[in-house]
Design an enzyme around this catalytic site. Structure first.
Site, PDB file in Angstrom:
ATOM      1  N   GLU A 201      -2.474  -9.007   3.539  1.00 42.28           N
ATOM      2  CA  GLU A 201      -2.738  -9.466   4.902  1.00 42.28           C
ATOM      3  C   GLU A 201      -4.212  -9.396   5.259  1.00 42.28           C
ATOM      4  OE1 GLU A 201      -3.578  -5.377   5.344  1.00 42.28           O
ATOM      5  OE2 GLU A 201      -2.043  -6.399   4.191  1.00 42.28           O
TER       6      GLU A 201
ATOM      7  N   CYS B  28       0.825  -1.206   0.000  1.00 45.84           N
ATOM      8  CA  CYS B  28       0.000   0.000   0.000  1.00 45.84           C
ATOM      9  C   CYS B  28       0.867   1.269   0.000  1.00 45.84           C
ATOM     10  CB  CYS B  28      -0.971  -0.040   1.180  1.00 45.84           C
ATOM     11  SG  CYS B  28      -2.346   1.121   1.026  1.00 45.84           S
TER      12      CYS B  28
ATOM     13  N   HIS C   8      -3.621  -5.159  -0.182  1.00 48.33           N
ATOM     14  CA  HIS C   8      -3.363  -5.652   1.172  1.00 48.33           C
ATOM     15  C   HIS C   8      -3.371  -7.182   1.212  1.00 48.33           C
ATOM     16  CE1 HIS C   8      -3.964  -1.807   3.580  1.00 48.33           C
ATOM     17  NE2 HIS C   8      -4.262  -1.460   2.344  1.00 48.33           N
TER      18      HIS C   8
END
Length: 385
Positions: free
Chosen positions: A358, A264, A356
């Site tokens: 995660e 990001c 993202h």
């Protein structure tokens, strides 16, 4: 500011900088808040969105109409608090219905001081932003609702925009701390906290890395003095063009030969560290259903995203880094609008993605990138798995 009990029809209004107004009811805390109005398309994971530090300075509009049915719980928080400047929903849940719930979203908004609004046509608002672009806005309820329309609009138009704004200091840790590696240890990674999420740190530790989280204002000298085996830059809010000190830290790490992974904001800062430009997107990418093409495999990944800026590069070809870091290519791009979604350095051990991997609320198509980072670290140390 005061809280409004759920069900009360206290009036509220959302005012955009172009003068557009949406009347609704107070939700969460009553009062006044200002920020950049953006929309996110996720149908689930609202608690992860609210506690993502990348949303600092933004009034978040949920495109999904029904919000709050699963309540909130401690486990799903991505940080210690809610970071959004304001919250806009159409139909807040009347009651919580989930076995994992430990409280209501409404109470959580009040507890963390978030002014919101409900009962507005979020579809119309989203279509307006998608046409006109993200813009400054304000939510006014309670005494602030009694201000004249002109006074409310003046407050909105005098507020700071996101372009040129540095917000890392608001969301970063102020002290260095370490999470130990999980399983067999392969080394350590210095994580520059620009608004890092809990899940990111856990996934890095699971790759066998001691995770040393450092403040956003660390100097290049202090970072290298930690002697990390790798470097990671997290997600975070703000304009990458305003992050000059963090860019210098990254350049120092790259020159020292540290393997680098950024997500990001960390992708945008890699682009700028390499010598390329970034620009502000009209309305950004926010949600958990964003399609991205991995050019190396030809596979489409459905990704979670939250960014209003992007790296300015063509999606085809390789490019020489103006800062002397060799050749660079775009590794991933958005299938919605061809925006750069990843960078891969061909002459140094560095890569990054704009989305993202995660994402705790899903999807998990890109989770493999943490294992890829482990492989890069091992290869740089001359080891194998």
């Amino acid at each position: 500011m005061t809280s409004t009990a759920f069900g009360a029809a206290a009036p509220a209004v959302l005012v955009l900088e172009d003068g557009t107004r949406f009347d609704g009811s107070a939700y969460g805390l009553t009062g006044q808040t200002l920020g950049e109005v953006v929309f996110t398309t996720g149908m689930s994971g609202y608690q992860e969105t609210l506690t993502d530090p990348s949303y600092a300075g933004q009034i978040v509009v949920m495109t999904a109409p029904h919000i709050g049915i699963t309540g909130v719980n401690e486990q799903d928080k991505e940080s210690e608090k809610i970071w959004v400047s304001g919250y806009v929903v159409r139909d807040p849940a009347r009651r919580v219905s989930n076995f994992r719930s430990e409280g209501t979203l409404d109470d959580n908004l009040v507890q963390d001081g978030v002014v919101g609004i409900s009962g507005i046509d979020t579809r119309a608002l989203t279509r307006h932003i998608r046409s006109a672009g993200s813009m400054r806005g304000g939510i006014f309820s309670g005494e602030a609702h009694n201000l004249s329309a002109g006074e409310q609009l003046e407050l909105v138009t005098s507020a700071a925009g996101m372009a040129g704004r540095s917000l890392s200091a608001q969301v970063s840790t102020t002290t260095t701390y370490t999470l130990p590696a999980v399983g067999e240890r392969i080394g350590s990674v210095a994580v520059l906290d620009l608004g890092v999420k809990r899940s990111t740190l856990g996934y890095l530790a699971e790759q066998g890395l001691d995770v040393v989280v450092v403040p956003q204002d660390i100097t290049p000298e202090d970072l290298l003095a930690l002697k990390p085996d790798a470097l990671f830059f997290s997600n975070g809010p703000g304009d990458p063009a305003a992050a000059e000190s963090q860019i210098e830290v990254l350049r120092a790490g790259l020159r020292a030969g540290l393997p680098y992974f950024g997500i990001c904001f960390g992708n945008q800062l890699l682009g700028r560290a390499l010598g390329f430009n970034t620009y502000k997107l009209p309305f950004g990418h926010r949600g958990i259903n964003q399609p991205v093409l991995d050019k190396s495999t030809g596979k489409v990944e459905i990704t979670s995203q939250n960014h209003g800026f992007a790296v300015d590069l063509p999606i085809e070809g390789s490019f020489t880094s103006p800062q002397g870091f060799g050749e660079v290519e775009v590794s991933h791009y958005s299938l919605n609008d061809n925006v750069v979604e990843g960078l891969n350095c061909l002459n140094i051990p560095a890569f990054s993605v704009q989305y993202h991997p995660e994402a705790a609320a899903g999807p998990h198509d890109a989770h493999y990138l943490f294992a890829r980072f482990r492989e890069v670290v091992l290869a740089t140390k001359g080891e194998t798995k």
